[in-house]
Scaffold this motif. Sequence first.
Motif, PDB file in Angstrom:
ATOM      1  N   VAL A 209      13.280 -13.951  -5.956  1.00 14.57           N
ATOM      2  CA  VAL A 209      13.624 -12.442  -5.934  1.00 14.57           C
ATOM      3  C   VAL A 209      13.012 -11.510  -6.977  1.00 14.57           C
ATOM      4  CG1 VAL A 209      15.480 -11.005  -5.980  1.00 14.57           C
ATOM      5  CG2 VAL A 209      15.764 -12.794  -4.567  1.00 14.57           C
ATOM      6  N   LYS A 210      13.195 -12.343  -8.162  1.00 17.63           N
ATOM      7  CA  LYS A 210      12.462 -11.684  -9.447  1.00 17.63           C
ATOM      8  C   LYS A 210      10.859 -11.495  -9.131  1.00 17.63           C
ATOM      9  CE  LYS A 210      15.806 -12.979 -13.105  1.00 17.63           C
ATOM     10  NZ  LYS A 210      16.016 -14.103 -13.984  1.00 17.63           N
ATOM     11  N   ARG A 211      10.242 -12.478  -8.587  1.00 17.71           N
ATOM     12  CA  ARG A 211       8.831 -12.456  -8.544  1.00 17.71           C
ATOM     13  C   ARG A 211       8.542 -11.295  -7.493  1.00 17.71           C
ATOM     14  NH1 ARG A 211       4.570 -11.383 -10.393  1.00 17.71           N
ATOM     15  NH2 ARG A 211       2.781 -11.912  -9.313  1.00 17.71           N
ATOM     16  N   PHE A 212       9.324 -11.231  -6.419  1.00 25.13           N
ATOM     17  CA  PHE A 212       9.254 -10.367  -5.530  1.00 25.13           C
ATOM     18  C   PHE A 212       9.202  -8.850  -6.198  1.00 25.13           C
ATOM     19  CE2 PHE A 212       9.761  -7.701  -1.703  1.00 25.13           C
ATOM     20  CZ  PHE A 212       8.841  -8.187  -0.885  1.00 25.13           C
ATOM     21  N   LEU A 213      10.404  -8.489  -6.999  1.00 26.48           N
ATOM     22  CA  LEU A 213      10.337  -7.380  -7.407  1.00 26.48           C
ATOM     23  C   LEU A 213       9.191  -6.909  -8.539  1.00 26.48           C
ATOM     24  CD1 LEU A 213      12.216  -5.125  -7.844  1.00 26.48           C
ATOM     25  CD2 LEU A 213      13.299  -6.032  -9.813  1.00 26.48           C
ATOM     26  N   SER A 214       8.646  -7.974  -9.178  1.00 25.24           N
ATOM     27  CA  SER A 214       7.442  -7.672 -10.058  1.00 25.24           C
ATOM     28  C   SER A 214       6.404  -7.392  -9.227  1.00 25.24           C
ATOM     29  CB  SER A 214       6.885  -9.053 -10.828  1.00 25.24           C
ATOM     30  OG  SER A 214       8.195  -9.723 -11.549  1.00 25.24           O
ATOM     31  N   LEU A 215       6.163  -8.159  -7.957  1.00 23.57           N
ATOM     32  CA  LEU A 215       5.085  -7.888  -7.338  1.00 23.57           C
ATOM     33  C   LEU A 215       4.879  -6.354  -6.777  1.00 23.57           C
ATOM     34  CD1 LEU A 215       4.957 -10.971  -4.869  1.00 23.57           C
ATOM     35  CD2 LEU A 215       3.023 -10.320  -6.322  1.00 23.57           C
ATOM     36  N   VAL A 216       6.237  -5.946  -6.474  1.00 25.77           N
ATOM     37  CA  VAL A 216       6.411  -4.687  -5.945  1.00 25.77           C
ATOM     38  C   VAL A 216       5.829  -3.712  -7.110  1.00 25.77           C
ATOM     39  CG1 VAL A 216       7.914  -2.734  -4.793  1.00 25.77           C
ATOM     40  CG2 VAL A 216       7.954  -5.394  -4.066  1.00 25.77           C
ATOM     41  N   VAL A 217       6.634  -3.752  -8.354  1.00 25.45           N
ATOM     42  CA  VAL A 217       6.421  -2.944  -9.515  1.00 25.45           C
ATOM     43  C   VAL A 217       4.834  -2.949  -9.770  1.00 25.45           C
ATOM     44  CG1 VAL A 217       6.804  -2.466 -11.655  1.00 25.45           C
ATOM     45  CG2 VAL A 217       8.656  -3.064 -10.218  1.00 25.45           C
ATOM     46  N   GLU A 218       4.176  -3.903  -9.637  1.00 20.07           N
ATOM     47  CA  GLU A 218       2.546  -4.051 -10.139  1.00 20.07           C
ATOM     48  C   GLU A 218       1.925  -3.376  -8.969  1.00 20.07           C
ATOM     49  OE1 GLU A 218       3.248  -8.729 -11.600  1.00 20.07           O
ATOM     50  OE2 GLU A 218       1.903  -8.223 -10.053  1.00 20.07           O
ATOM     51  N   TYR A 219       2.398  -3.631  -7.681  1.00 16.63           N
ATOM     52  CA  TYR A 219       1.551  -2.817  -6.808  1.00 16.63           C
ATOM     53  C   TYR A 219       1.831  -1.257  -6.668  1.00 16.63           C
ATOM     54  CZ  TYR A 219      -0.464  -1.433  -2.200  1.00 16.63           C
ATOM     55  OH  TYR A 219      -1.611  -0.981  -1.222  1.00 16.63           O
ATOM     56  N   LYS A 220       3.149  -0.979  -7.094  1.00 18.11           N
ATOM     57  CA  LYS A 220       3.350   0.495  -7.135  1.00 18.11           C
ATOM     58  C   LYS A 220       2.331   1.248  -8.307  1.00 18.11           C
ATOM     59  CE  LYS A 220       6.718   2.133 -10.334  1.00 18.11           C
ATOM     60  NZ  LYS A 220       7.020   3.803 -10.731  1.00 18.11           N
ATOM     61  N   HIS A 221       2.237   0.537  -9.248  1.00 20.97           N
ATOM     62  CA  HIS A 221       1.292   1.402 -10.301  1.00 20.97           C
ATOM     63  C   HIS A 221      -0.162   1.017  -9.931  1.00 20.97           C
ATOM     64  CE1 HIS A 221       4.191   1.754 -13.507  1.00 20.97           C
ATOM     65  NE2 HIS A 221       4.637   0.494 -13.442  1.00 20.97           N
ATOM     66  N   LYS A 222      -0.642   0.155  -9.012  1.00 27.50           N
ATOM     67  CA  LYS A 222      -2.028  -0.139  -8.533  1.00 27.50           C
ATOM     68  C   LYS A 222      -2.086   1.285  -7.733  1.00 27.50           C
ATOM     69  CE  LYS A 222      -4.422  -3.666  -6.605  1.00 27.50           C
ATOM     70  NZ  LYS A 222      -4.568  -5.339  -6.256  1.00 27.50           N
ATOM     71  N   ILE A 223      -1.252   1.628  -6.880  1.00 28.50           N
ATOM     72  CA  ILE A 223      -1.580   2.768  -6.010  1.00 28.50           C
ATOM     73  C   ILE A 223      -1.209   4.113  -6.710  1.00 28.50           C
ATOM     74  CG2 ILE A 223      -1.445   1.230  -3.855  1.00 28.50           C
ATOM     75  CD1 ILE A 223       1.578   2.586  -3.477  1.00 28.50           C
ATOM     76  N   GLY A 224      -0.634   4.145  -7.719  1.00 24.41           N
ATOM     77  CA  GLY A 224      -0.127   5.322  -8.500  1.00 24.41           C
ATOM     78  C   GLY A 224       1.066   5.901  -8.005  1.00 24.41           C
ATOM     79  N   PHE A 225       1.943   5.087  -7.308  1.00 21.85           N
ATOM     80  CA  PHE A 225       3.301   5.784  -6.843  1.00 21.85           C
ATOM     81  C   PHE A 225       3.910   6.096  -8.096  1.00 21.85           C
ATOM     82  CE2 PHE A 225       7.659   5.207  -5.332  1.00 21.85           C
ATOM     83  CZ  PHE A 225       7.644   6.076  -4.397  1.00 21.85           C
ATOM     84  N   LYS A 226       4.492   7.290  -8.299  1.00 22.11           N
ATOM     85  CA  LYS A 226       5.165   7.705  -9.512  1.00 22.11           C
ATOM     86  C   LYS A 226       6.527   7.560  -9.502  1.00 22.11           C
ATOM     87  CE  LYS A 226       1.507   9.444 -11.744  1.00 22.11           C
ATOM     88  NZ  LYS A 226       0.637   8.538 -11.139  1.00 22.11           N
TER      89      LYS A 226
END
Length: 437
Positions: A209-226
């Motif tokens: 679950v923690k790894r999944f959350l990191s993946l989502v946060v990393e991707y949010k930054h990648k696409i510039g989701f503020k």
Amino acid sequence: MTQFYSLKEPVKYEGPNTTKDLAFRWYNPTQKVLGKTMAEHLRFAVCYWHTLCWPGLDPFGGDTFNRQWHHMADEMAAARMKADIMFETLNLLNVDFFCFHDLDIAPEGNSLKEFNDNVTAIANIFEKKMAASNKKLLWGTANMFSNRRFMAGAASNPDPDVFAYCAAQVKHCLDVTHGLGGENYVMWGGREGYETLINTNIGHELDQVKRFLSLVVEYKHKIGFKGPILLEPKPQEPTKHQYDYDVATCYNTIAAMGLQKDVKLNIEQNHAILAGHTFEHEIALASALGVFGSIDLNRGDYQSGWDTDQFAMNVPELTLAMYEILKAGGFTTGGMNFDAKIRRQSIDADDILHAHVGSMDACARALLNAAKMVEDGKLAKLVAGRYSKWNTPQNQAMLAGQESLDAIAARVLSSGIEPQPKSGRQEYIESLINSYC
Ligand code: XUL
Ligand code: CO
């Protein structure tokens, strides 16, 4: 454009003395309260799932609402009809925001690729409707709990193929949410938990679950989701135990991962009750810990121990919640999403309007009450008074870690400190709060 409701013109503010059934008595969107309009304070959102997807079923019976779009062979035509009705609803209620799960807005099709295409097609319709109406997306989220593939968990599934599938699904839903200018992205871990501990490797699942959350946060930054990623605490139901149990549990995960800037909480009244807390407790704690994000507004039933998701109508209860929201500085990206459903006997289309209008009025009254509490300042003064002795240099030093345990002990013994109990004045404070309502 469909005409689902009997009402043709948007519900208007008419004041508390109106005799009209469908009118706002308290919610006056442009009325200023503590420097902001009511609309800016409350940031209401209509949810897709309870409003347009749930057919009125319960564990003993099926569809009571008999909505046309649940009985159409062409699922994409049904999805387009739901989109029309969502915007009709927002328009009639004068609500600025909506929220959805990917599965609420579009049919699954026969593959993830087909599902993604369907979601994108409806999102394209939203985009046009949003531009034409000035309506906004408060948040999007992926439904990773309904399909049988998620029965043993989504990111916490023992099968890594399900974890990977979830990554693919969230990637698309976050892309779509971003594309629509969504202000937050929600993750509710409905299946992130277990049914029985005896077949579960809890440590492994928490790592997943923690790894999944990191993946989502990393991707949010990648696409510039503020906007923030919002976890939504809930202790159980559908699972026996959910890993996002309550605000405190979620905060521990967020803080352990150092994600306080990117991950906040979406707090729901009924989930707070199921966790054995009050709604205001969960808001106050999230605010104190710096992770208050948004609200899923509804009401639990204090007799039945499940998630009844009723519309919030209790003004004194909402007043305490609203007071905590004001103390937290109000919403930034968050808002008040009606995660609430009409009862299964409320089968008329207009029941949806009455539910929202009644709850919006209850929130407006609560806001006015809470604003009086803030302006008056008596309660804040009382609370501050209880802690005022901490303001001396000596006690500040003790709190800041500048005095050791043995130094404190020596000071107490030499000065002969004898604490003097003071009244907590609960009944006085409860009466004071009633005086604002
Ligand atoms: C379920 C619940 C969800 C989330 C979004 O109890 O509250 O609808 O709000 O997945
Ligand atoms: Co919710």
